[in-house]
Design an enzyme around this catalytic site. Sequence first.
Site, short mmCIF file in Angstrom:
data_model
loop_
_atom_site.label_atom_id
_atom_site.label_comp_id
_atom_site.label_asym_id
_atom_site.label_seq_id
_atom_site.Cartn_x
_atom_site.Cartn_y
_atom_site.Cartn_z
N HIS A 1 0.85 -1.19 0.00
CA HIS A 1 0.00 0.00 0.00
C HIS A 1 0.88 1.24 0.00
CE1 HIS A 1 -3.13 2.88 1.23
NE2 HIS A 1 -3.94 2.02 0.63
N HIS A 2 0.49 2.23 -0.81
CA HIS A 2 1.36 3.39 -1.01
C HIS A 2 1.51 4.24 0.25
CE1 HIS A 2 3.81 5.53 -3.76
NE2 HIS A 2 3.17 5.14 -4.84
N SER A 3 0.66 4.05 1.24
CA SER A 3 0.81 4.83 2.48
C SER A 3 2.07 4.43 3.25
CB SER A 3 -0.41 4.64 3.38
OG SER A 3 -0.57 3.28 3.74
#
Length: 519
Positions: free
Chosen positions: A169-171
């Site tokens: 996930h890009h977070s």
Amino acid sequence: MESLMAEGLRSRSSGLKPIETKRKGGIEEYDMVTVEDEPLSPMACLFHDRRFDVHAVAFMACKTRISPQPVKEKLVHTLLKHPRFTSLMVVDEENLTDMKWVQTKIDLDQHIIIVEVDETQLESPDKFVEDYIYNLSKTSLDRSKPLWDLHIINVKTRQAESVVVFRVHHSLGDGTSLISLLLACTRQTADDLKLPTIPTKKRRPTPSGYSAKEGLWRLLGKFWLFMVMLVNTAVDVFMFIITIMFLKDTKTPISAPPDFESNKARRIVHRIISLDDLKFVKNAMNVTINDVALGLTQAGLSQYLNRRYAIDGKDKVATERSNNLPNGIRLRSCLCFNLRSSAGIEDLANMMENGSKGKRGWGNWFGYALLPFKIALRDNPLDYVKEAKATVDRKKRSFEALSTLIMAELLIKFFGIKVATEVTCKGFSNSTICFTNLVGPQEEIGFCGYPITYFAPSAYGQPSAVMINFQSYINKMIIVVSVDENAIPDPHQLLDDFEDSLNLIKNAVIEKGLVKNLK
């Protein structure tokens, strides 16, 4: 078969809802374990909105089939030493904007997915892998676990014996951080104790011993450059603001469809071309690899759109003066620039080896910049590269990325995540494409002991209908496109146009005698 794969993938995803915790006496409880938590950065919070639920993926093609057990043993001593990959994203139910990373115990069997398939039943192994990644893009990572997984596909394709798909996930971090971390988990196949060698830009030596008059001219030159950068920044920020408000790219066949928010699935395909060919053009024209990559991208997009605009599907022989393209097409890329000082793969490898919690150079700390693409056919293919160089050089003389980062953080602080996400989505949806160019290892590397023939990063969940990634590896350049099939139903044709454009540019260099510059 595709429906069975999609059903299996959906069963592994439990939706977007994050974990909610309750506080008692100021102490956060999770699974009866009290742990030290860490707030999400403002930019990381953006990626937890449904409209900007972006996942980064990297697929690695290996020369041999993969046994899961050695991979698990290696990951325990590498990836799992990084706190982000053993942490849950937790939301306080009393304050839904209060998001934190909370460390937890991890079960590797829930993160490593082994794809079992009878290869004798496959008509096309390459299409099977492509469809698997496509169906994977229809799903989101389960928020009840740390936000990553790894898929091992032991299927022999044209270029590999097996494929590993790493999804994050890009977070957890920006693209540069995630690729650096992935490379820090690899070693050179020639020496399994050595990390990959990543080429770096050589700094020009600082001149010394010049006279007072020369020093004054240099000072005036720096002042003039600073003033130019301020003016360029003002223009760029103004263009960015009006883009968010109303200035959209020209509606073209590759623009995002109106229902892009409800369809985040992406077809991700790649093409391997020669890095030596890009270097040949680079040295002959005295430009950078990035200039050549951007130039062939502009050329390929122009060729592709010229075909899509053809009347009744009849694509006549096109020239600069006679073609199917409308005049004045506005087509831009919303670029993300990593503004954090990178820790480098050596620092990340040491951090994982020593089990330290250092996070220097990690996380989402990036700004945006709008990069215009010139869509037009050129009789002289070298013009594509010259125009790309002029565009890039102009963007280098601007603080646009830093300014947009400051704007985003101010929006989050004063108006909240929802407003900031809306503005971010507008920036991407009102432009057309995403474009990145990443530098990779100079020698062959192995992941968990398995030699890699190529690797390529991409993403899905972004509002743009087209994402184009360039990734170098040894003497190869891998072009990866992630597309919404409603906008680009034939992504392999787009890759053909990129490859043909490079050949046109290379041949033009030879025909015009620019090879003399190499001597």
